[in-house]
Scaffold this motif. Structure first.
Motif, PDB file in Angstrom:
ATOM      1  N   LYS A  15       0.861  -1.290   0.274  1.00 30.26           N
ATOM      2  CA  LYS A  15       0.068   0.076   0.001  1.00 30.26           C
ATOM      3  C   LYS A  15       0.775   1.184   0.159  1.00 30.26           C
ATOM      4  O   LYS A  15       0.699   2.128  -0.624  1.00 30.26           O
ATOM      5  CB  LYS A  15      -0.907  -0.030   1.262  1.00 30.26           C
ATOM      6  CG  LYS A  15      -2.214  -0.890   1.204  1.00 30.26           C
ATOM      7  CD  LYS A  15      -2.795  -0.627   2.318  1.00 30.26           C
ATOM      8  CE  LYS A  15      -4.085  -1.712   2.327  1.00 30.26           C
ATOM      9  NZ  LYS A  15      -4.982  -1.627   3.506  1.00 30.26           N
ATOM     10  N   ASP A  74      -9.224   7.604  -6.752  1.00 27.94           N
ATOM     11  CA  ASP A  74      -9.085   6.151  -6.855  1.00 27.94           C
ATOM     12  C   ASP A  74      -8.082   5.167  -6.062  1.00 27.94           C
ATOM     13  O   ASP A  74      -8.429   4.347  -5.361  1.00 27.94           O
ATOM     14  CB  ASP A  74      -9.086   5.867  -8.522  1.00 27.94           C
ATOM     15  CG  ASP A  74      -9.808   4.901  -8.908  1.00 27.94           C
ATOM     16  OD1 ASP A  74     -10.532   3.978  -7.867  1.00 27.94           O
ATOM     17  OD2 ASP A  74      -9.911   4.721  -9.899  1.00 27.94           O
ATOM     18  N   LEU A  78      -8.845   2.836  -2.840  1.00 24.81           N
ATOM     19  CA  LEU A  78      -8.087   1.464  -2.992  1.00 24.81           C
ATOM     20  C   LEU A  78      -7.266   1.223  -1.746  1.00 24.81           C
ATOM     21  O   LEU A  78      -7.353   0.078  -0.953  1.00 24.81           O
ATOM     22  CB  LEU A  78      -7.307   1.265  -4.149  1.00 24.81           C
ATOM     23  CG  LEU A  78      -8.205   1.013  -5.310  1.00 24.81           C
ATOM     24  CD1 LEU A  78      -7.286   0.812  -6.659  1.00 24.81           C
ATOM     25  CD2 LEU A  78      -8.829  -0.320  -5.482  1.00 24.81           C
ATOM     26  N   THR A  79      -6.479   2.077  -1.294  1.00 24.31           N
ATOM     27  CA  THR A  79      -5.480   1.854  -0.240  1.00 24.31           C
ATOM     28  C   THR A  79      -6.159   2.036   1.268  1.00 24.31           C
ATOM     29  O   THR A  79      -5.774   1.439   2.313  1.00 24.31           O
ATOM     30  CB  THR A  79      -4.308   2.732  -0.332  1.00 24.31           C
ATOM     31  OG1 THR A  79      -4.815   4.299  -0.414  1.00 24.31           O
ATOM     32  CG2 THR A  79      -3.537   2.459  -1.409  1.00 24.31           C
ATOM     33  N   GLN A  82     -11.940   1.085   0.366  1.00 21.09           N
ATOM     34  CA  GLN A  82     -12.433   0.184  -0.355  1.00 21.09           C
ATOM     35  C   GLN A  82     -11.790  -1.202   0.123  1.00 21.09           C
ATOM     36  O   GLN A  82     -10.758  -1.424  -0.040  1.00 21.09           O
ATOM     37  CB  GLN A  82     -12.513   0.189  -1.805  1.00 21.09           C
ATOM     38  CG  GLN A  82     -13.300  -0.708  -2.614  1.00 21.09           C
ATOM     39  CD  GLN A  82     -14.716  -0.745  -2.297  1.00 21.09           C
ATOM     40  OE1 GLN A  82     -15.365   0.181  -2.369  1.00 21.09           O
ATOM     41  NE2 GLN A  82     -15.206  -1.859  -2.008  1.00 21.09           N
ATOM     42  N   PHE A  92     -16.623   5.460  -4.359  1.00 21.93           N
ATOM     43  CA  PHE A  92     -15.747   4.802  -5.270  1.00 21.93           C
ATOM     44  C   PHE A  92     -16.379   4.631  -6.528  1.00 21.93           C
ATOM     45  O   PHE A  92     -15.751   4.998  -7.631  1.00 21.93           O
ATOM     46  CB  PHE A  92     -15.493   3.363  -4.841  1.00 21.93           C
ATOM     47  CG  PHE A  92     -14.142   2.584  -5.495  1.00 21.93           C
ATOM     48  CD1 PHE A  92     -13.017   3.594  -6.032  1.00 21.93           C
ATOM     49  CD2 PHE A  92     -14.261   1.453  -5.834  1.00 21.93           C
ATOM     50  CE1 PHE A  92     -12.098   3.082  -6.796  1.00 21.93           C
ATOM     51  CE2 PHE A  92     -13.069   0.868  -6.691  1.00 21.93           C
ATOM     52  CZ  PHE A  92     -12.160   1.512  -6.808  1.00 21.93           C
ATOM     53  N   SER A 263      -8.930  -3.806 -15.385  1.00 26.55           N
ATOM     54  CA  SER A 263      -9.235  -3.593 -14.062  1.00 26.55           C
ATOM     55  C   SER A 263     -10.607  -3.857 -13.652  1.00 26.55           C
ATOM     56  O   SER A 263     -10.906  -4.196 -12.370  1.00 26.55           O
ATOM     57  CB  SER A 263      -9.214  -1.898 -13.589  1.00 26.55           C
ATOM     58  OG  SER A 263     -10.068  -1.039 -14.243  1.00 26.55           O
ATOM     59  N   LEU A 267     -11.580  -6.199 -10.324  1.00 27.03           N
ATOM     60  CA  LEU A 267     -12.349  -5.525  -9.158  1.00 27.03           C
ATOM     61  C   LEU A 267     -13.354  -6.478  -8.619  1.00 27.03           C
ATOM     62  O   LEU A 267     -13.627  -6.578  -7.664  1.00 27.03           O
ATOM     63  CB  LEU A 267     -12.551  -3.977  -9.599  1.00 27.03           C
ATOM     64  CG  LEU A 267     -13.227  -3.151  -8.561  1.00 27.03           C
ATOM     65  CD1 LEU A 267     -12.181  -3.053  -7.320  1.00 27.03           C
ATOM     66  CD2 LEU A 267     -13.731  -1.949  -9.204  1.00 27.03           C
ATOM     67  N   LYS A 273      -6.905  -6.978  -5.550  1.00 27.89           N
ATOM     68  CA  LYS A 273      -6.463  -5.727  -5.318  1.00 27.89           C
ATOM     69  C   LYS A 273      -5.122  -5.146  -5.993  1.00 27.89           C
ATOM     70  O   LYS A 273      -5.089  -4.139  -6.302  1.00 27.89           O
ATOM     71  CB  LYS A 273      -6.584  -5.400  -3.545  1.00 27.89           C
ATOM     72  CG  LYS A 273      -6.416  -3.879  -3.553  1.00 27.89           C
ATOM     73  CD  LYS A 273      -6.423  -3.516  -1.942  1.00 27.89           C
ATOM     74  CE  LYS A 273      -7.986  -3.234  -1.654  1.00 27.89           C
ATOM     75  NZ  LYS A 273      -7.843  -2.552  -0.113  1.00 27.89           N
ATOM     76  N   VAL A 276      -5.592  -4.427  -9.496  1.00 24.34           N
ATOM     77  CA  VAL A 276      -6.411  -3.236  -9.753  1.00 24.34           C
ATOM     78  C   VAL A 276      -5.305  -1.923  -9.399  1.00 24.34           C
ATOM     79  O   VAL A 276      -5.436  -1.098 -10.118  1.00 24.34           O
ATOM     80  CB  VAL A 276      -7.547  -2.919  -8.723  1.00 24.34           C
ATOM     81  CG1 VAL A 276      -8.209  -1.529  -9.087  1.00 24.34           C
ATOM     82  CG2 VAL A 276      -8.612  -4.312  -9.018  1.00 24.34           C
ATOM     83  N   MET A 277      -4.658  -2.237  -8.499  1.00 21.80           N
ATOM     84  CA  MET A 277      -3.525  -0.915  -8.160  1.00 21.80           C
ATOM     85  C   MET A 277      -2.501  -0.979  -9.290  1.00 21.80           C
ATOM     86  O   MET A 277      -2.350   0.121  -9.689  1.00 21.80           O
ATOM     87  CB  MET A 277      -2.824  -1.356  -6.885  1.00 21.80           C
ATOM     88  CG  MET A 277      -3.667  -1.211  -5.495  1.00 21.80           C
ATOM     89  SD  MET A 277      -2.455  -1.957  -4.215  1.00 21.80           S
ATOM     90  CE  MET A 277      -3.615  -1.475  -2.785  1.00 21.80           C
TER      91      MET A 277
END
Length: 320
Positions: A15, A74, A78-79, A82, A92, A263, A267, A273, A276-277
């Motif tokens: 992260k 976004d 994510l971090t 979500q 989101f 993505s 997702l 995850k 997606v990152m």
């Protein structure tokens, strides 16, 4: 069938690295696009005439500043907020909708830039194409205004559809007395379909204008070989500069589109995850990379950059 093992949670180190990368991409994107914006905006403030190309670059820089801001939001979602095992939050999904509309606007404005290059560089022999090129050159500001109004209308309609659908689904779940958590699916299928379909016409126009430039360059090179001219050719330089900008955007757009497309299953289906990152990081790198290409290909922007660098060097010498 391709399946990936879900990566619902990621380590603090991953992260941190992703967030640091997102901050760096945001800083670079804001820096280069703010530079393009300020160089052209200062001309407006000083009441200097702003060319159609500069007006398009000004609009493109503003659009991409919004893109970078939404992608950074976004990344924060994510971090910090979500969770992959939970349904996608309204915040989101709202960011995703705004990103789709802004990205659609980005494609339209870039298409305007490609058509502008065609209208100014290519010498049309066809009467219809010549009239279209002249009409476009005279109406660039109106086209940009139309794109702005269309973007505002799309934003309102997409958000209206999303919140109306979310309210309906929430009410239906209460009536069913559904206490279990739902799947992490998107609640804006109409907006998703509309934004993807809406990107096809400008992308086709972009490909057509790029193709015309390539054909024009090939004809120009053929004429140069016949004339055996070794002198500097401004037309050739204009062709090459325009094609560098357009081809770089095409490559970066395809890369960003693939990342965005990938993505979605990562997702909502595979709940991966980290995947997606990576996709978000790729999407954030593309607009700033093209902005650097635009700066290197513009005499005005390149001259302003050289002036700033000389000013910084002189300041460092004085301090030393």
């Amino acid at each position: 069938m391709l399946t990936l093992s879900p990566v619902i949670t990621v380590s603090y180190e991953v992260k941190s690295v992703f967030l640091l990368l997102s901050v760096l991409e945001l800083a670079v994107g804001v820096l280069v696009n703010t530079f393009i914006f300020l160089v052209n905006f200062l001309d407006l403030v000083k009441k200097r005439p702003l060319s159609s190309c500069d007006l398009i670059l000004l609009s493109l820089s503003v659009t991409r500043l919004f893109l970078h801001g939404l992608l950074f939001l976004d990344a924060i979602q994510l971090t910090h907020f979500q969770q992959m095992k939970e349904p996608l939050s309204h915040g989101f999904q709202t960011i995703l909708i705004l990103w789709m509309v802004t990205n659609l606007t980005n494609i339209w404005v870039t298409t305007c830039l490609s058509i502008f290059y065609c209208s100014k560089i290519i010498h049309f022999s066809n009467t219809t194409l010549l009239r279209m090129a002249r009409w476009f050159s005279r109406n660039v500001s109106w086209m940009l205004l139309g794109i702005l109004l269309l973007s505002c209308a799309c934003t309102v309609l997409c958000l209206w559809d999303f919140f109306g659908r979310s309210h309906f689904m929430f009410t239906a779940s209460l009536l069913r007395n559904n206490t279990e958590k739902g799947d992490a699916k998107i609640q804006f299928p109409n907006s998703f379909f509309f934004c993807n379909i809406g990107s096809i016409p400008p992308f086709l126009c972009f490909l057509a204008s790029s193709g015309l430039l390539i054909i024009s360059l090939e004809k120009h090179m053929r004429v140069m070989r016949v004339n055996a001219s070794g002198s500097r050719d401004p037309s050739l330089e204009a062709h090459v500069t325009a094609l560098k900008s357009l081809i770089s955007f095409l490559c970066l757009y395809v890369l960003a589109f693939c990342a965005a497309f990938l993505s979605i299953p990562l997702l909502i289906r595979w709940h991966n995850k980290i995947g997606v990152m990576v996709c978000v990081a790729v999407m954030a790198a593309c607009p700033s990379s093209h902005a650097v290409v635009l700066i290197s290909g513009s005499n005005k922007l390149r001259g302003a950059m050289e002036t700033i660098l000389l000013w910084v060097k002189s300041g460092l010498k004085v301090r030393a």
